[in-house]
Design an enzyme around this catalytic site. Structure first.
Site, PDB file in Angstrom:
ATOM      1  N   HIS A 107       0.824  -1.216   0.000  1.00  0.00           N
ATOM      2  CA  HIS A 107       0.000   0.000   0.000  1.00  0.00           C
ATOM      3  C   HIS A 107       0.859   1.269   0.000  1.00  0.00           C
ATOM      4  CE1 HIS A 107      -3.757  -2.297   1.669  1.00  0.00           C
ATOM      5  NE2 HIS A 107      -3.531  -2.529   0.403  1.00  0.00           N
ATOM      6  N   CYS A 115       4.529  12.422  -7.338  1.00  0.00           N
ATOM      7  CA  CYS A 115       4.005  13.567  -8.082  1.00  0.00           C
ATOM      8  C   CYS A 115       2.779  13.105  -8.871  1.00  0.00           C
ATOM      9  CB  CYS A 115       5.066  14.126  -9.028  1.00  0.00           C
ATOM     10  SG  CYS A 115       4.401  15.415 -10.109  1.00  0.00           S
ATOM     11  N   CYS A 118       3.501  13.792 -12.859  1.00  0.00           N
ATOM     12  CA  CYS A 118       4.421  13.030 -13.724  1.00  0.00           C
ATOM     13  C   CYS A 118       4.737  11.637 -13.187  1.00  0.00           C
ATOM     14  CB  CYS A 118       5.722  13.808 -13.947  1.00  0.00           C
ATOM     15  SG  CYS A 118       6.852  13.791 -12.528  1.00  0.00           S
ATOM     16  N   CYS A 134       7.385  19.208  -7.409  1.00  0.00           N
ATOM     17  CA  CYS A 134       8.044  17.945  -7.767  1.00  0.00           C
ATOM     18  C   CYS A 134       9.481  18.236  -8.187  1.00  0.00           C
ATOM     19  CB  CYS A 134       7.279  17.293  -8.920  1.00  0.00           C
ATOM     20  SG  CYS A 134       8.150  15.903  -9.659  1.00  0.00           S
ATOM     21  N   CYS A 137       9.547  17.414 -12.304  1.00  0.00           N
ATOM     22  CA  CYS A 137       8.841  18.196 -13.336  1.00  0.00           C
ATOM     23  C   CYS A 137       8.429  19.588 -12.869  1.00  0.00           C
ATOM     24  CB  CYS A 137       7.623  17.422 -13.841  1.00  0.00           C
ATOM     25  SG  CYS A 137       6.205  17.428 -12.697  1.00  0.00           S
ATOM     26  N   GLY A 173      -2.180  -9.333  12.424  1.00  0.00           N
ATOM     27  CA  GLY A 173      -2.696  -7.998  12.743  1.00  0.00           C
ATOM     28  C   GLY A 173      -3.437  -7.311  11.621  1.00  0.00           C
ATOM     29  N   SER A 175      -7.443  -7.104   9.659  1.00  0.00           N
ATOM     30  CA  SER A 175      -8.847  -7.514   9.749  1.00  0.00           C
ATOM     31  C   SER A 175      -9.287  -8.292   8.519  1.00  0.00           C
ATOM     32  CB  SER A 175      -9.736  -6.277   9.932  1.00  0.00           C
ATOM     33  OG  SER A 175      -9.602  -5.424   8.813  1.00  0.00           O
ATOM     34  N   GLU A 201      -7.884 -10.672  17.948  1.00  0.00           N
ATOM     35  CA  GLU A 201      -9.081 -11.510  18.084  1.00  0.00           C
ATOM     36  C   GLU A 201      -9.283 -12.186  16.727  1.00  0.00           C
ATOM     37  OE1 GLU A 201     -12.004  -7.695  17.349  1.00  0.00           O
ATOM     38  OE2 GLU A 201     -11.298  -8.227  19.352  1.00  0.00           O
TER      39      GLU A 201
HETATM   40  P1  OAD Z   1      -7.667  -2.835  10.384  1.00  0.00           P
HETATM   41  O1  OAD Z   1      -7.791  -1.648  11.294  1.00  0.00           O
HETATM   42  O2  OAD Z   1      -8.775  -3.100   9.438  1.00  0.00           O
HETATM   43  O3  OAD Z   1      -7.448  -4.159  11.252  1.00  0.00           O
HETATM   44  C1  OAD Z   1      -6.490  -4.219  12.272  1.00  0.00           C
HETATM   45  C2  OAD Z   1      -6.551  -5.597  12.883  1.00  0.00           C
HETATM   46  O4  OAD Z   1      -5.520  -5.688  13.850  1.00  0.00           O
HETATM   47  C3  OAD Z   1      -7.868  -5.933  13.610  1.00  0.00           C
HETATM   48  O5  OAD Z   1      -8.312  -7.216  13.205  1.00  0.00           O
HETATM   49  C4  OAD Z   1      -7.495  -5.905  15.090  1.00  0.00           C
HETATM   50  O6  OAD Z   1      -8.213  -6.875  15.852  1.00  0.00           O
HETATM   51  C5  OAD Z   1      -6.024  -6.291  15.027  1.00  0.00           C
HETATM   52  N1  OAD Z   1      -5.220  -5.762  16.152  1.00  0.00           N
HETATM   53  C6  OAD Z   1      -5.366  -4.609  16.842  1.00  0.00           C
HETATM   54  N2  OAD Z   1      -4.425  -4.483  17.782  1.00  0.00           N
HETATM   55  C7  OAD Z   1      -3.638  -5.602  17.695  1.00  0.00           C
HETATM   56  C8  OAD Z   1      -2.493  -6.083  18.411  1.00  0.00           C
HETATM   57  N3  OAD Z   1      -1.953  -5.381  19.399  1.00  0.00           N
HETATM   58  N4  OAD Z   1      -1.971  -7.277  18.036  1.00  0.00           N
HETATM   59  C9  OAD Z   1      -2.511  -8.005  17.043  1.00  0.00           C
HETATM   60  N5  OAD Z   1      -3.588  -7.601  16.328  1.00  0.00           N
HETATM   61  C10 OAD Z   1      -4.148  -6.421  16.644  1.00  0.00           C
HETATM   62  O7  OAD Z   1      -6.265  -2.660   9.625  1.00  0.00           O
HETATM   63  P2  OAD Z   1      -5.712  -3.448   8.345  1.00  0.00           P
HETATM   64  O8  OAD Z   1      -6.273  -4.820   8.288  1.00  0.00           O
HETATM   65  O9  OAD Z   1      -4.258  -3.270   8.318  1.00  0.00           O
HETATM   66  O10 OAD Z   1      -5.411   0.550   3.387  1.00  0.00           O
HETATM   67  O11 OAD Z   1      -6.352  -2.593   7.181  1.00  0.00           O
HETATM   68  C11 OAD Z   1      -6.036  -2.927   5.847  1.00  0.00           C
HETATM   69  C12 OAD Z   1      -6.014  -1.699   4.986  1.00  0.00           C
HETATM   70  O12 OAD Z   1      -7.215  -0.959   5.181  1.00  0.00           O
HETATM   71  C13 OAD Z   1      -4.932  -0.687   5.336  1.00  0.00           C
HETATM   72  O13 OAD Z   1      -3.702  -0.992   4.741  1.00  0.00           O
HETATM   73  C14 OAD Z   1      -5.475   0.578   4.822  1.00  0.00           C
HETATM   74  C15 OAD Z   1      -6.880   0.445   5.319  1.00  0.00           C
HETATM   75  O14 OAD Z   1      -7.856   1.136   4.633  1.00  0.00           O
HETATM   76  C16 OAD Z   1      -5.362   1.686   2.673  1.00  0.00           C
HETATM   77  O15 OAD Z   1      -5.321   2.793   3.195  1.00  0.00           O
HETATM   78  C17 OAD Z   1      -5.343   1.455   1.201  1.00  0.00           C
END
Ligand code: OAD
Length: 231
Positions: A107, A115, A118, A134, A137, A173, A175, A201
């Site tokens: 990501h 930029c 460009c 930038c 450019c 870590g 979701s 969880e």
């Molecule tokens: P989320 O916020 O959706 O999920 C975070 C996960 O981490 C959850 O399932 C929590 O239960 C778990 N969690 C929280 N604290 C923790 C800990 N101490 N140890 C282990 N697990 C823990 O975040 P992501 O799954 O990373 O993308 O989200 C994916 C993408 O959605 C991100 O990269 C971002 C976001 O929109 C973009 O911005 C394109």
């Protein structure tokens, strides 16, 4: 067994370093509409707001430090005899600051600029402003080098090739809400990999994994790495 491992990390791995997750109670997307700060349309509407949001996140990232989970993953890379690829959805730089090198930021990276005119990309940890130009450019169309909703993630060919060779896929870590990363467990399983989830969880997609362990990454990851390295 020495084999090929692909590890996917998400915001949960950096939560204990003080960087917020997205979808948990009080998470970033509950406080800032993602349509405003994480889409090309949001940037077109109000670039100043988007730059302010990511500049604040740069500041948080600069003051955060890698935790035991980041460090354990770097130790695993150093000690593992087989192939290992760490794929992160995180835009922070805590994995590399902990010592990980076989690392792909699918990501993008908070500490880089892109930029929008460009396509030039460059490292920068300073606050971003609309009038910034930038270096290639000269256009004043700076944005963070991060992948927004509606954009295609980085390094996908390399990631899918590694998933196809993987003996073990581990999700830490995250979701599992955002594709294509959310589909990696099924991609890897279809090609014969064993699959493991380490998360605070059980995620919604936990039934796709062969095994799941629940708890904080700072405890689960060092424990799992010690098992893998036979300690
Ligand atoms: P989320 O916020 O959706 O999920 C975070 C996960 O981490 C959850 O399932 C929590 O239960 C778990 N969690 C929280 N604290 C923790 C800990 N101490 N140890 C282990 N697990 C823990 O975040 P992501 O799954 O990373 O993308 O989200 C994916 C993408 O959605 C991100 O990269 C971002 C976001 O929109 C973009 O911005 C394109």
């Amino acid at each position: 067994m020495v084999g090929s491992i692909v590890i996917l990390t998400g915001a949960g791995v950096s939560a204990e370093s003080g960087l917020g997750t997205f979808r948990d109670a009080g998470g970033l997307w509950t406080r800032y509409p993602l349509e405003d700060v994480a889409t090309p349309e949001g940037y077109a509407r109000d670039p100043g707001l988007v730059l302010e949001f990511y500049s604040a996140r740069r500041e948080n990232c600069r003051t955060a430090a890698p935790n035991a989970a980041h460090r354990a993953l770097a130790e695993l890379e150093a000690g593992w005899g087989g192939e290992l690829l760490l794929v992160t959805q995180n835009i922070d730089d805590l994995h590399e600051r902990a010592g990980s090198r076989r690392l792909l930021h699918m990501h993008g990276e908070l500490m880089r600029c892109l930029c929008a005119a460009c396509g030039h990309r460059w490292p920068s940890d300073a606050p971003m402003q609309e009038q910034d130009r930038c270096p290639a450019c000269g256009a004043a169309r700076v944005r963070p080098d991060v992948v927004w909703f509606g954009e295609y993630p980085y390094h996908m060919e390399e990631i899918w090739a590694s998933l196809a060779r993987a003996d073990l896929f581990v999700s830490i870590g995250t979701s599992g809400n955002v594709y294509p990363a959310a589909g990696f467990v099924q991609d890897a399983a279809r090609r014969g990999a064993r699959t493991l989830e380490l998360n605070l969880e059980p995620s919604e997609g936990v039934s796709d994994f062969d095994e799941a362990r629940a708890g904080p990454a700072s405890r689960l990851v060092p424990e799992w790495v010690a098992e893998m390295l036979g300690r």
